[in-house]
Design a protein around this motif. Structure first.
Motif, PDB file in Angstrom:
ATOM      1  N   SER A 207       0.816  -1.211   0.000  1.00  0.00           N
ATOM      2  CA  SER A 207       0.000   0.000   0.000  1.00  0.00           C
ATOM      3  C   SER A 207       0.851   1.264   0.000  1.00  0.00           C
ATOM      4  CB  SER A 207      -0.927   0.010   1.227  1.00  0.00           C
ATOM      5  OG  SER A 207      -0.180   0.165   2.424  1.00  0.00           O
ATOM      6  N   LEU A 208       2.157   1.110   0.178  1.00  0.00           N
ATOM      7  CA  LEU A 208       3.072   2.251   0.102  1.00  0.00           C
ATOM      8  C   LEU A 208       3.249   2.673  -1.356  1.00  0.00           C
ATOM      9  CD1 LEU A 208       5.760   0.983   2.648  1.00  0.00           C
ATOM     10  CD2 LEU A 208       4.116   2.851   3.018  1.00  0.00           C
ATOM     11  N   PRO A 209       3.717   3.899  -1.613  1.00  0.00           N
ATOM     12  CA  PRO A 209       3.911   4.335  -3.008  1.00  0.00           C
ATOM     13  C   PRO A 209       4.868   3.409  -3.756  1.00  0.00           C
ATOM     14  CG  PRO A 209       4.083   6.193  -1.485  1.00  0.00           C
ATOM     15  CD  PRO A 209       4.031   4.962  -0.634  1.00  0.00           C
ATOM     16  N   ASP A 210       4.618   3.230  -5.033  1.00  0.00           N
ATOM     17  CA  ASP A 210       5.488   2.386  -5.858  1.00  0.00           C
ATOM     18  C   ASP A 210       6.934   2.878  -5.827  1.00  0.00           C
ATOM     19  OD1 ASP A 210       3.360   0.823  -6.506  1.00  0.00           O
ATOM     20  OD2 ASP A 210       3.238   1.443  -8.613  1.00  0.00           O
ATOM     21  N   SER A 211       7.123   4.184  -5.661  1.00  0.00           N
ATOM     22  CA  SER A 211       8.472   4.751  -5.667  1.00  0.00           C
ATOM     23  C   SER A 211       9.226   4.534  -4.354  1.00  0.00           C
ATOM     24  CB  SER A 211       8.397   6.253  -5.956  1.00  0.00           C
ATOM     25  OG  SER A 211       7.618   6.910  -4.948  1.00  0.00           O
ATOM     26  N   CYS A 212       8.541   4.080  -3.344  1.00  0.00           N
ATOM     27  CA  CYS A 212       9.173   3.878  -2.037  1.00  0.00           C
ATOM     28  C   CYS A 212      10.262   2.814  -2.155  1.00  0.00           C
ATOM     29  CB  CYS A 212       8.125   3.451  -1.016  1.00  0.00           C
ATOM     30  SG  CYS A 212       8.767   3.238   0.662  1.00  0.00           S
ATOM     31  N   ARG A 213      11.474   3.175  -1.764  1.00  0.00           N
ATOM     32  CA  ARG A 213      12.590   2.249  -1.863  1.00  0.00           C
ATOM     33  C   ARG A 213      12.554   1.225  -0.735  1.00  0.00           C
ATOM     34  NH1 ARG A 213      16.854   6.958  -2.276  1.00  0.00           N
ATOM     35  NH2 ARG A 213      14.990   8.071  -1.599  1.00  0.00           N
ATOM     36  N   VAL A 214      12.827  -0.014  -1.081  1.00  0.00           N
ATOM     37  CA  VAL A 214      12.768  -1.130  -0.141  1.00  0.00           C
ATOM     38  C   VAL A 214      14.179  -1.498   0.295  1.00  0.00           C
ATOM     39  CG1 VAL A 214      12.194  -3.578   0.117  1.00  0.00           C
ATOM     40  CG2 VAL A 214      10.622  -2.035  -1.089  1.00  0.00           C
ATOM     41  N   TYR A 215      14.411  -1.440   1.606  1.00  0.00           N
ATOM     42  CA  TYR A 215      15.703  -1.819   2.182  1.00  0.00           C
ATOM     43  C   TYR A 215      15.480  -2.991   3.132  1.00  0.00           C
ATOM     44  CZ  TYR A 215      17.571   2.545   0.330  1.00  0.00           C
ATOM     45  OH  TYR A 215      17.969   3.565  -0.506  1.00  0.00           O
ATOM     46  N   PRO A 216      15.855  -4.208   2.714  1.00  0.00           N
ATOM     47  CA  PRO A 216      15.608  -5.396   3.535  1.00  0.00           C
ATOM     48  C   PRO A 216      16.719  -5.625   4.553  1.00  0.00           C
ATOM     49  CG  PRO A 216      16.617  -6.044   1.478  1.00  0.00           C
ATOM     50  CD  PRO A 216      16.470  -4.537   1.417  1.00  0.00           C
TER      51      PRO A 216
END
Length: 348
Positions: free
Chosen positions: A162-171
């Motif tokens: 549900s976060l913006p598509d542009s939100c960067r994912v840091y695992p």
């Protein structure tokens, strides 16, 4: 914002440093016990004050540095209230805001990998730190620590997607050298939950994986439920003659890069068998003394005392015992080559 992504090669864990450039207050997400000295050195070099340490969940593959960082700096320790870990000073609930001056994070409960998993999104929703809930093109397993594939699917598709598509994912981890993705990428390309996979697709995939038991789970999880505190509440003194990392069991280790740069200032002790030594020309260029591990207690007088001693073997396991033998015999400046000659050969 000051942002650094740090990596522990042993556990393939990412640690994240966030700080405000004006307030100079810092927080760390998922710090690793063995990397305490590295993290404190970076914080010091950047002129920061560590105020908060956050664990995304109770890890099964490494021990958190939260407790020792609190002891060193007085910082707060935060993790999900659902974990109920001891030594936590800031238990977190879904929707809560946490952080330091100038850096605010919103807590998102994302259970499924474990019951206490939590993700953290920046105030502008430009970055999200997903722990093991959402990995790059994958996700955490769901077969231990109250894990549930159905809950994991809901956490990813209903909360994180549900976060913006542009939100960067840091695992918290990556085992292929990848360091960042985005919500949009994972929606389309994640091998387990992307491209419109429904709950049945995902649950059947996860249940069919049959992964081996995590190697360090029996040590790491109980320690992480104490926020990384050793059972006796004490840590051994850290040696300072080299770039030493202490394992959770107290064995000083050093990596191959440091060893290669300081060969003239140490004695390299090879504790492998004679046949192994003959089959490895590289080791012959590094080693000063060869004593098989089984003979070490009887040949301690053959180990020079004028320089620090770095013990090595194929994998780093025998050399860790060699370090214990040498320390019991009074050698104070001694360390094990952390990943052994096998890693040195693989790295070229």
């Amino acid at each position: 914002m000051i942002f650094r992504q740090l990596f522990d090669s042993t556990s393939s864990t990412y640690t994240y440093l966030l700080a405000d450039e004006e307030a100079l207050e810092a927080l760390l997400i998922d710090p690793v016990f063995a990397q305490v000295q590295r993290d404190l050195a970076l914080i010091d070099e950047l002129g920061l004050r560590l105020r908060l340490v956050i664990d995304t969940h109770a890890h099964a593959d490494h021990v958190t540095a939260a407790w020792v960082l609190r002891r060193e700096t007085g910082c707060d320790i935060a993790s999900a209230r659902a974990i109920d870990a001891s030594n936590v000073t800031l238990p977190l609930d879904d929707g809560q805001i946490c952080g330091v001056e100038g850096v605010q994070l919103r807590c998102i409960a994302t259970p499924g990998h474990t019951d206490g998993c939590m993700s953290f999104v920046t105030a502008d929703e430009s970055r999200v730190f997903t722990g093991d809930t959402l990995l790059i093109r994958g996700c955490g397993r769901s077969d231990f620590q109250q894990g549930s594939a159905s809950r994991l699917y809901a956490s990813i598709t209903e909360r994180l997607f549900s976060l913006p598509d542009s939100c960067r994912v840091y695992p918290a981890h990556d085992y292929q050298g990848r360091n960042v993705s985005s919500i949009g990428e994972e929606k389309h390309f994640n091998a387990r939950v992307g491209a419109g996979a429904n709950e049945t697709d995902f649950v059947e995939y996860m249940n069919a994986m049959k992964l081996p038991h995590p190697k360090l789970i029996d040590e790491a999880v109980p320690a992480n439920l104490r926020s990384g505190a050793p059972e006796d509440g004490e840590l051994p003194n850290r040696p300072d003659w080299g770039d030493i990392r202490l394992t959770y069991s107290g064995v000083p280790e050093i990596d191959e890069e440091w060893l290669e740069l300081h060969l003239d200032s140490v004695t390299v002790l090879d504790v492998r068998l004679p046949d192994e030594v003959r089959d490895c020309p590289l080791a012959q260029t590094l080693v000063d003394v060869h004593i098989p591990l089984a003979e070490l207690r009887d040949r301690l007088n053959d180990v020079p005392t004028g320089k620090p001693v770095v013990a090595l073997c194929r994998s780093g396991r025998r050399s860790s015992l060699a370090v214990s033998i040498l320390r019991d015999a009074g050698y104070e400046q001694v360390a094990s080559l952390s990943r052994g000659l096998r890693a040195m050969l693989q790295d070229g």
